[in-house]
Design a protein around this motif. Structure first.
Motif, PDB file in Angstrom:
ATOM      1  N   LYS A  97       0.752  -1.164   0.067  1.00 32.58           N
ATOM      2  CA  LYS A  97      -0.141   0.005   0.069  1.00 32.58           C
ATOM      3  C   LYS A  97       0.946   1.345  -0.076  1.00 32.58           C
ATOM      4  O   LYS A  97       1.878   1.445   0.932  1.00 32.58           O
ATOM      5  CB  LYS A  97      -0.929  -0.090   1.289  1.00 32.58           C
ATOM      6  CG  LYS A  97      -1.886   1.115   1.269  1.00 32.58           C
ATOM      7  CD  LYS A  97      -2.569   1.110   2.524  1.00 32.58           C
ATOM      8  CE  LYS A  97      -3.405   2.295   2.562  1.00 32.58           C
ATOM      9  NZ  LYS A  97      -3.953   2.574   3.960  1.00 32.58           N
ATOM     10  N   LEU A  98       0.662   1.918  -1.043  1.00 30.59           N
ATOM     11  CA  LEU A  98       1.537   3.052  -1.066  1.00 30.59           C
ATOM     12  C   LEU A  98       0.785   4.416  -0.452  1.00 30.59           C
ATOM     13  O   LEU A  98      -0.356   4.514  -0.485  1.00 30.59           O
ATOM     14  CB  LEU A  98       1.717   3.577  -2.529  1.00 30.59           C
ATOM     15  CG  LEU A  98       2.659   2.697  -3.695  1.00 30.59           C
ATOM     16  CD1 LEU A  98       2.665   2.952  -4.724  1.00 30.59           C
ATOM     17  CD2 LEU A  98       3.955   2.530  -2.624  1.00 30.59           C
ATOM     18  N   MET A  99       1.647   5.298   0.190  1.00 33.20           N
ATOM     19  CA  MET A  99       0.979   6.362   1.059  1.00 33.20           C
ATOM     20  C   MET A  99       1.120   7.551   0.094  1.00 33.20           C
ATOM     21  O   MET A  99       2.128   7.837  -0.503  1.00 33.20           O
ATOM     22  CB  MET A  99       1.836   6.452   2.311  1.00 33.20           C
ATOM     23  CG  MET A  99       1.053   5.878   3.554  1.00 33.20           C
ATOM     24  SD  MET A  99       2.120   6.558   4.931  1.00 33.20           S
ATOM     25  CE  MET A  99       2.706   4.781   5.844  1.00 33.20           C
ATOM     26  N   THR A 100       0.281   8.570   0.339  1.00 36.21           N
ATOM     27  CA  THR A 100       0.211   9.800  -0.033  1.00 36.21           C
ATOM     28  C   THR A 100       1.066  10.615   0.714  1.00 36.21           C
ATOM     29  O   THR A 100       1.469  10.146   1.728  1.00 36.21           O
ATOM     30  CB  THR A 100      -1.223  10.502  -0.124  1.00 36.21           C
ATOM     31  OG1 THR A 100      -1.663  10.816   1.313  1.00 36.21           O
ATOM     32  CG2 THR A 100      -2.103   9.552  -1.091  1.00 36.21           C
ATOM     33  N   ASP A 101       1.749  11.787   0.168  1.00 33.66           N
ATOM     34  CA  ASP A 101       2.563  12.502   1.066  1.00 33.66           C
ATOM     35  C   ASP A 101       2.012  12.958   2.263  1.00 33.66           C
ATOM     36  O   ASP A 101       2.535  13.029   3.326  1.00 33.66           O
ATOM     37  CB  ASP A 101       2.952  13.909   0.111  1.00 33.66           C
ATOM     38  CG  ASP A 101       3.887  13.345  -0.966  1.00 33.66           C
ATOM     39  OD1 ASP A 101       4.695  12.447  -0.665  1.00 33.66           O
ATOM     40  OD2 ASP A 101       4.368  14.083  -1.839  1.00 33.66           O
TER      41      ASP A 101
ATOM     42  N   LEU B 185       3.127  12.383   6.119  1.00 30.35           N
ATOM     43  CA  LEU B 185       3.160  13.725   6.568  1.00 30.35           C
ATOM     44  C   LEU B 185       2.411  13.403   8.058  1.00 30.35           C
ATOM     45  O   LEU B 185       3.109  13.680   8.957  1.00 30.35           O
ATOM     46  CB  LEU B 185       2.995  15.071   6.229  1.00 30.35           C
ATOM     47  CG  LEU B 185       3.976  15.441   5.217  1.00 30.35           C
ATOM     48  CD1 LEU B 185       2.978  16.734   4.258  1.00 30.35           C
ATOM     49  CD2 LEU B 185       5.072  15.814   5.673  1.00 30.35           C
ATOM     50  N   GLU B 186       1.328  12.964   8.097  1.00 27.63           N
ATOM     51  CA  GLU B 186       0.783  12.667   9.234  1.00 27.63           C
ATOM     52  C   GLU B 186       1.320  11.611  10.097  1.00 27.63           C
ATOM     53  O   GLU B 186       1.227  11.758  11.288  1.00 27.63           O
ATOM     54  CB  GLU B 186      -0.970  12.278   8.971  1.00 27.63           C
ATOM     55  CG  GLU B 186      -1.734  12.251   9.979  1.00 27.63           C
ATOM     56  CD  GLU B 186      -1.973  13.596  10.964  1.00 27.63           C
ATOM     57  OE1 GLU B 186      -1.843  13.521  12.065  1.00 27.63           O
ATOM     58  OE2 GLU B 186      -1.799  14.816  10.294  1.00 27.63           O
TER      59      GLU B 186
ATOM     60  N   GLU C 229       7.486  16.975   3.146  1.00 29.83           N
ATOM     61  CA  GLU C 229       6.613  18.538   3.098  1.00 29.83           C
ATOM     62  C   GLU C 229       7.033  19.457   1.796  1.00 29.83           C
ATOM     63  O   GLU C 229       5.872  20.004   1.127  1.00 29.83           O
ATOM     64  CB  GLU C 229       6.838  19.488   4.492  1.00 29.83           C
ATOM     65  CG  GLU C 229       5.997  20.586   4.455  1.00 29.83           C
ATOM     66  CD  GLU C 229       6.423  22.094   4.078  1.00 29.83           C
ATOM     67  OE1 GLU C 229       5.833  22.842   3.751  1.00 29.83           O
ATOM     68  OE2 GLU C 229       7.764  22.067   4.097  1.00 29.83           O
ATOM     69  N   LEU C 230       8.304  19.541   1.690  1.00 32.86           N
ATOM     70  CA  LEU C 230       8.681  20.286   0.430  1.00 32.86           C
ATOM     71  C   LEU C 230       8.356  19.586  -0.967  1.00 32.86           C
ATOM     72  O   LEU C 230       7.787  20.142  -1.744  1.00 32.86           O
ATOM     73  CB  LEU C 230      10.296  20.542   0.502  1.00 32.86           C
ATOM     74  CG  LEU C 230      10.896  21.596   1.611  1.00 32.86           C
ATOM     75  CD1 LEU C 230      12.076  21.385   1.870  1.00 32.86           C
ATOM     76  CD2 LEU C 230      10.307  22.791   1.064  1.00 32.86           C
TER      77      LEU C 230
END
Length: 165
Positions: A5-9, A13-14, A98-99
């Motif tokens: 499962k790939l996470m979104t940015d 961040l969370e 974040e960047l």
């Protein structure tokens, strides 16, 4: 890749913020830094990894070790990553993501010189409850997010062990 499962940015961040909330010390001393540094070295040796470790309390470097196979470049990376923690009070991995999510560089977004600030994984804030960020633990030398994972695994182990005592 089935089952991965790939996470979104945003999800990452969370997760990184949650990790920073969890990995806090009741107290921190030079002896704690020594214990963390030695545990990171032991893991690196067992896994055959060449890394540089740097631990700072405030502006004082209280632990530093360069494994065989590292260079002065790794020392420079640890300094540049530590500056990220000092400046933002966040892990350098958090700042990297974040960047990336914003599509910006450190120079674009914060007007900081990338030769002095490295927003790439491997530096984690030393946070003491009721005191805030007092320093950083930094690793340089591993690919991908492995510097960050090594630091946080050892911090979790040391914090869990001190809670039992």
């Amino acid at each position: 890749m089935k089952g991965v499962k790939l996470m979104t940015d945003e999800q990452l961040l969370e997760e990184l913020l949650q990790e920073e909330k969890e990995l806090q010390f009741v107290s921190f001393s030079n002896e704690t830094a020594l214990r963390i540094g030695m545990e990171i070295i032991d893991r690196a040796k067992v896994e055959g990894k060449s890394i540089t470790i740097d631990i700072r309390i405030g502006e004082q470097q209280v632990f530093h070790y360069a494994c065989p196979g590292t260079s002065a470049d790794n020392d420079a990376w640890t300094e540049r990553k530590a500056r990220i923690v000092d400046r933002f009070g966040r892990s350098s991995y958090y700042m990297e993501i974040e960047l990336r999510a914003a599509g910006k560089t450190i120079a674009d977004r914060y007007f900081l010189d990338p030769s002095r600030y490295a927003p790439f994984n491997g530096a984690f804030p030393i946070r003491v409850r009721r005191a805030g960020v007092i320093g950083s633990v930094v690793v340089s030398g591993l690919p991908g997010d492995q510097d960050h994972k090594l630091v946080t695994a050892v911090l979790r182990q040391v914090i869990d062990a001190s809670a039992v005592q």
